[in-house]
Design a protein around this motif. Sequence first.
Motif, short mmCIF file in Angstrom:
data_model
loop_
_atom_site.label_atom_id
_atom_site.label_comp_id
_atom_site.label_asym_id
_atom_site.label_seq_id
_atom_site.Cartn_x
_atom_site.Cartn_y
_atom_site.Cartn_z
N THR A 152 0.78 -1.05 -0.08
CA THR A 152 -0.06 -0.10 -0.07
C THR A 152 0.76 1.07 0.10
O THR A 152 1.78 1.24 0.83
CB THR A 152 -0.94 0.00 1.29
OG1 THR A 152 -1.68 -1.17 1.38
CG2 THR A 152 -1.94 1.30 1.23
N ARG A 186 0.66 5.47 0.07
CA ARG A 186 -0.08 6.57 0.19
C ARG A 186 0.74 7.86 0.60
O ARG A 186 1.90 7.97 0.97
CB ARG A 186 -1.24 6.52 1.22
CG ARG A 186 -0.62 6.19 2.64
CD ARG A 186 -1.88 5.71 3.30
NE ARG A 186 -1.83 5.30 4.61
CZ ARG A 186 -1.97 5.88 5.82
NH1 ARG A 186 -2.95 6.85 5.79
NH2 ARG A 186 -1.59 5.24 7.08
N ASP A 235 -3.57 16.02 -0.38
CA ASP A 235 -4.18 14.96 -1.19
C ASP A 235 -5.51 15.21 -1.67
O ASP A 235 -6.33 15.09 -1.18
CB ASP A 235 -4.33 13.59 -0.08
CG ASP A 235 -5.12 12.54 -0.77
OD1 ASP A 235 -5.21 12.40 -2.00
OD2 ASP A 235 -5.65 11.77 -0.02
N GLU A 276 -7.32 14.39 -4.07
CA GLU A 276 -8.45 13.48 -4.49
C GLU A 276 -8.90 12.86 -3.18
O GLU A 276 -10.21 12.94 -3.01
CB GLU A 276 -7.56 12.11 -5.08
CG GLU A 276 -8.58 11.37 -5.50
CD GLU A 276 -8.00 10.07 -6.33
OE1 GLU A 276 -6.63 10.35 -6.57
OE2 GLU A 276 -8.83 9.13 -6.83
N GLY A 277 -8.23 12.57 -2.05
CA GLY A 277 -8.90 11.98 -0.94
C GLY A 277 -9.79 13.18 -0.21
O GLY A 277 -10.90 12.94 0.36
N ILE A 282 -13.17 13.13 -2.09
CA ILE A 282 -13.84 12.20 -1.85
C ILE A 282 -14.68 12.25 -0.52
O ILE A 282 -15.59 12.19 -0.39
CB ILE A 282 -13.07 10.94 -1.77
CG1 ILE A 282 -12.70 10.33 -3.26
CG2 ILE A 282 -13.81 9.73 -1.29
CD1 ILE A 282 -11.52 9.59 -3.48
N SER A 283 -13.83 13.03 0.52
CA SER A 283 -14.40 13.19 1.83
C SER A 283 -15.42 14.16 2.00
O SER A 283 -16.33 13.85 2.47
CB SER A 283 -13.14 13.54 2.78
OG SER A 283 -13.53 14.14 3.72
N VAL A 331 -10.64 11.05 4.48
CA VAL A 331 -10.29 10.08 3.71
C VAL A 331 -9.13 10.54 3.22
O VAL A 331 -8.70 11.52 2.69
CB VAL A 331 -11.38 10.14 2.38
CG1 VAL A 331 -10.76 9.09 1.11
CG2 VAL A 331 -12.58 9.76 2.87
N ARG A 332 -7.94 9.43 2.95
CA ARG A 332 -6.85 9.56 2.38
C ARG A 332 -6.79 8.62 1.20
O ARG A 332 -7.15 7.35 1.38
CB ARG A 332 -5.53 9.42 3.16
CG ARG A 332 -5.44 10.29 4.36
CD ARG A 332 -4.85 11.84 4.15
NE ARG A 332 -3.58 11.96 3.65
CZ ARG A 332 -3.16 12.88 3.32
NH1 ARG A 332 -3.64 14.06 3.22
NH2 ARG A 332 -1.66 12.96 3.10
N SER A 333 -6.43 9.00 -0.10
CA SER A 333 -6.20 8.19 -1.31
C SER A 333 -5.09 7.36 -1.33
O SER A 333 -3.84 7.98 -0.72
CB SER A 333 -6.61 8.97 -2.55
OG SER A 333 -5.61 9.71 -2.99
N GLY A 334 -4.89 6.58 -2.16
CA GLY A 334 -3.57 5.82 -2.29
C GLY A 334 -3.69 4.71 -3.10
O GLY A 334 -4.75 4.72 -4.09
N LYS A 335 -2.70 4.01 -3.45
CA LYS A 335 -2.54 2.97 -4.41
C LYS A 335 -2.07 1.57 -3.90
O LYS A 335 -1.55 1.57 -2.61
CB LYS A 335 -1.37 3.27 -5.38
CG LYS A 335 -1.76 4.34 -6.37
CD LYS A 335 -0.54 4.37 -7.28
CE LYS A 335 0.38 5.64 -7.09
NZ LYS A 335 1.33 6.10 -7.98
#
Lengths: 236, 84
Positions: B9, B11, B18, B20-21, B24-25, B39-43
């Motif tokens: 993972t 992030r 972030d 993106e996060g 989304i949040s 929310v934090r996004s990641g890969k």
Amino acid sequence: MRAAVIVFPGSNCDRDTYWAVEHALGESAEFVWHRDTSLSGFDLVILPGGFSYGDYLRTGAFASFSPVTKAIKSFAENGGLVLGICNGFQVLLECGLLPGAMIPNDHLRFICSDVLIRTERTDTPFSNEAETGQVLRIPVAHFEGNYFADKTVLDRIEANNQVLFRYSDSNGNVSAETNPNGSANNIAGLINERGNVVGMMPHPERASEEVLGSTDGMVIFKSILRYVEEKAVSNV
Amino acid sequence: MKYYRAKVTVRKTETVADPEGKTISEALSRLGYQNIKSVRSGKVFFLELEAEDKAAAETLLETVSRDILSNPIIEKFAFEIEEI
């Protein structure tokens, strides 16, 4: 002057950059494929914009592992001039030739528009044709142009005068309103400590002829040419 | 040699924005999910690898995660590993 334009799979500004050097500037440009391992005989290496290797993993990540990048690193170590434009800047950050990293624009939109950038230094090989504080109109086209470095690195960059261009207004005022992507300290372009490697998000090759709406990008190409020619004279 | 399955993972570190996060949040909050606080996004990467033992597999994963899969300037990583 002989300029190498690096071609990674997914580079898409390589021909524009070639055109700017060969036709707008009237100097010699050659394409160099990402699998090539030699850059001998060149005065300048340009990493053009685009989406190298599809920008998989991170922008510029795979390009930083490619064979030609080793050659670019030793070219830079030997004092050669390296200019990374947009994706080329991202590659220079990924391979450690310049400090920091890029993250997505703070508003999460791809920006494709003219921006104004203030020239912070005129004592570099890339900006000696600029007036002090000259504001240039040059287009950007990116999704990840939000420059990030932690405070220690940012402080060092500022202390060393490594910011070459900052997003500004037409009077050269730098503020949050003139920052198109959230970049730390409005950074649009950086130079390394030694002064021979530059990365910038705006595309000077897209502002190299009247028909394109601006010739301000030529300030950068003409500066490089002047530096190379003066160096050649002093070496005679 | 043993075979392992790993999940890496990646992030952004807390000090890095972030967007993106955050987007989304904000969307979740707007949609009524008030209990989602951040929310934090990641890969996530799923890998299969072979190694002498679990320690060797972890060393290999550590190297690959640090040098290739993440950029330590802006990201941190964690991995889980299981023998298959």
